[in-house]
Design an enzyme around this catalytic site. Sequence first.
Site, PDB file in Angstrom:
ATOM      1  N   GLY A  73       3.484   0.159   1.835  1.00  0.00           N
ATOM      2  CA  GLY A  73       4.625   1.372   1.867  1.00  0.00           C
ATOM      3  C   GLY A  73       3.857   2.422   1.345  1.00  0.00           C
ATOM      4  O   GLY A  73       2.745   2.696   0.865  1.00  0.00           O
ATOM      5  N   ASN A 108     -13.639 -11.396  -2.358  1.00  0.00           N
ATOM      6  CA  ASN A 108     -14.513 -12.493  -2.879  1.00  0.00           C
ATOM      7  C   ASN A 108     -16.080 -12.234  -2.242  1.00  0.00           C
ATOM      8  O   ASN A 108     -16.518 -11.253  -2.715  1.00  0.00           O
ATOM      9  CB  ASN A 108     -13.932 -13.960  -2.175  1.00  0.00           C
ATOM     10  CG  ASN A 108     -12.603 -14.265  -2.536  1.00  0.00           C
ATOM     11  OD1 ASN A 108     -12.167 -13.862  -3.736  1.00  0.00           O
ATOM     12  ND2 ASN A 108     -11.707 -14.686  -1.609  1.00  0.00           N
ATOM     13  N   VAL A 111       8.541  -4.892   7.816  1.00  0.00           N
ATOM     14  CA  VAL A 111       8.861  -4.084   9.124  1.00  0.00           C
ATOM     15  C   VAL A 111       7.978  -3.128   9.222  1.00  0.00           C
ATOM     16  O   VAL A 111       7.997  -2.247   8.086  1.00  0.00           O
ATOM     17  CB  VAL A 111      10.598  -4.131   9.284  1.00  0.00           C
ATOM     18  CG1 VAL A 111      10.394  -3.030  10.547  1.00  0.00           C
ATOM     19  CG2 VAL A 111      11.057  -5.086   9.389  1.00  0.00           C
TER      20      VAL A 111
END
Length: 643
Positions: A574, A523, A326
Amino acid sequence: MSLRCLATGRTLAGPQANPRCSLKSPTMGEEGGGRSCGTTMELQKLKQQAMEYYRENDVPRRLEELLNSTFYLQPADVYGHLANCFSKLAKPPTICRVVGKNVLDGLGLPTLQVEIFCTVQNFPKNICSVVISTHFEVHENTLPELVEAENIERSEAVSTAVRWVNETITQELRGMAPSSQAEVDQVLRTFFENKVQEDKERKESEKSLEDSAVPIPSPLTPPAPPPPPAKKKGQKQGRKDTFTEKPILPPEPGEPVLCGSMAIGAVSLAVAKTSAMLDSNPLYLNIALLKHHQEHPAKLTVPLLMVSLVSCGKSSPGKLNLMKEVICIPHPGLTAKQGVEMLLEIQKHINRTIEMPPPPKTETKKGHNGGKRSQQPITGKMSHLGCLTINYDTTEQPLLLIQGICANLGLEMGTNLHLAINCAAHELMDYSKGKYEVMMGTYKNAAEMVDLYVDLINKFPSIIALIDPFRKEDSEQWDSIYNALGSRCYIIAGTASKSIPKLLEDGNVSVLRQSGLIIKHTNQTTVSDLVEITNLMDSKKHVAVFGSTEGESSDDSLVDLAVGLGVRFIKLGGLSRGERVTKYNRLFAIEEELVQNGTLGFNEEHTFFYLSEEAEKAAVAGELPRPPGRIFPTEVVEESVKT
C-alpha cells in the site's frame, strides 16, 4: 647521489631534498675521507631496481604524456587534473572485506544487512550496504506460542547468516572484482551447496544416533479396515454415491529453507550495488547491463504498479476472508507518479467512508427495523502491507466501494484503472472440512471456487488478475480456472509457486497452469538467478511480477532490480508505512531520471497470452506456438456488455 625521474631527468630525492635521507655511511665520520664503496654499490642497486619497477609499470611513458598534455591544457586546478588522470590509471577496485550485521526491518524484526569494503587506490573504503528481507510471512491473530517459535527461528536464521558473511564469505570474495557478478555468484552458489551438504550429513548423523539409541519395536498388527458406510435410504445395491466429494490432497511440505541462506542473496545484491556505485551508475542500469549481456538498452520501462488499497483477508475483522488484498493497477499510459496521485485520491475517499457513521436504521410503524440486523459501522486499521484492513462480509462490498468512489471522481473502471485480487487461497483452506472458507461460515470446495471466480469477474470485468486463487496442490483447478479465465485475466502464482532456485533447477516455470509468477529476492536467490528466471519467463511469454516481502525494510534496491530486469508489474503493497513509501519514491526518481535521459520506454496495453493445453505442452518442450491475437480488457468489457 640523488634519484632522478626517468621521464624528465629531474631530481626526485636527494640530500638537499630531504635532509633525513643522508647518503653518508653511518659507520664513518667526516674524517673517513669519502663514501664507502659498499654504500655506493647499494645505491646503484637501488637505482637499478627503481628503474625496472617504473619501467614494468610503464611509468616513464605515461608520466611524460600526462605532463605534456597538462601543459597544453593548462587547467586552473593543476593537481586536481593530475589526480583525475592518475585515478583512471589506478587498478580496478577489489573486494577486501564483507561485513554482516543484525538490523531491524520495518516491523522491528531482525534481518540482515551486508556492507562491502573495497580496496580503492591502495586504501580500504566502505562502498555500500544493503538490507535483505526475510522470507517469513507476517501472521496476525496467531497463537502466541507459534509466534514465539517463528521469532526464534527468524533470529537463528539472521544470526547464522551474519556468521557466514563475517567468517567465510568475506574470505571467499577477497580480491575479487565487484564487476564480476557471474563469478561472485558462482562462488556464493558453491559455498551454499557445501552448506546444504553439511546440513544433510549432520541430519543423517543425528538420525543414525537416534535409531541406534531407540530399540526397534515389534511390528504391530495392522488395524482392521473400517466398516463400509451405511447405505443411504433409497440407495441401490452396488450403486456409487454420486454426492461423495473427491477428497482434497493434503498440503505438500514446504520447500526446506536452510538456516542462514539469506546471506547468499544479500551478498550477491550488495556486490551488484557496489559495482554500480564504483562505475557511477544507478543500480538499475547495472542490472539491465547484466540482463542484456553488457549492451546498453535503448529504452527502459518502469513496471506497472500493483498498489494494495484495502485488505479483507483471513485476519480482517469482517466475515470476508477471500480478498487478502484488493489491488489497483493504473492505466499503462499514466506515469508512476500520476498513477499514485490518482490512487491517493481514491484512498482518501476510502478513509472518509470509514470515518462516516452508518446510516440510521429505518423504523417501521411498529418501531422495529423489519427484523433485519442493523448495519455495522465500517472500521479499518493499517496493516503491515501498508493498506487498510476493512471489515466486510461479502465479496462484492470492497469492489463496489472502489467502484463507487471512482464514479464520484469521474474515473472509469476498466479504462483509467483495473483491479487485481490477492486471494491467498492457502490461508483459507479448512482441512477438517476439506473446503475453502471464503467467508466466515461459508465453505466451498475447489470446483465451486472456479465458479465463484468466474461469476466475480463476470460482474466486475475490470478485474484483470487473480493471485493465488488456489493452493498449489489443487492443480486440476488451476487448469480449470486458466481455461475459463486465462483469455481475459492474468492467473498469477505467488505463494503457490516454487522458489526461484527450484524453478531454475527444473527449467520449467509452468508447473501450474498460470499466466505469470511473483518473483521475490529472498534466501539464496542471487542476482544471476533473477536475470535467468526473467529470461526464462520472457521466453515462455509469462508475466513477471516483482514483489516485496511481507516484512519489508527501508532498503529500496528491489525497485532498481524490477526496472533493470524489465518486469511487467511491481507489487510494493500500500501507500502507507515508511518502508513501502520509500520504494515508491525511488520509483519516481528512476522514472524522472529516465525521462531526463530520453530512455524511458512506454508500457503496452494489457494483453493476455492464452495457451491451450496442447500449446502449453509444446511451449514447455521449447516449441513455442505462434502467438494468438491479442485480447484487450476493453474488448472483454464490450463483449460482456453485449452478452
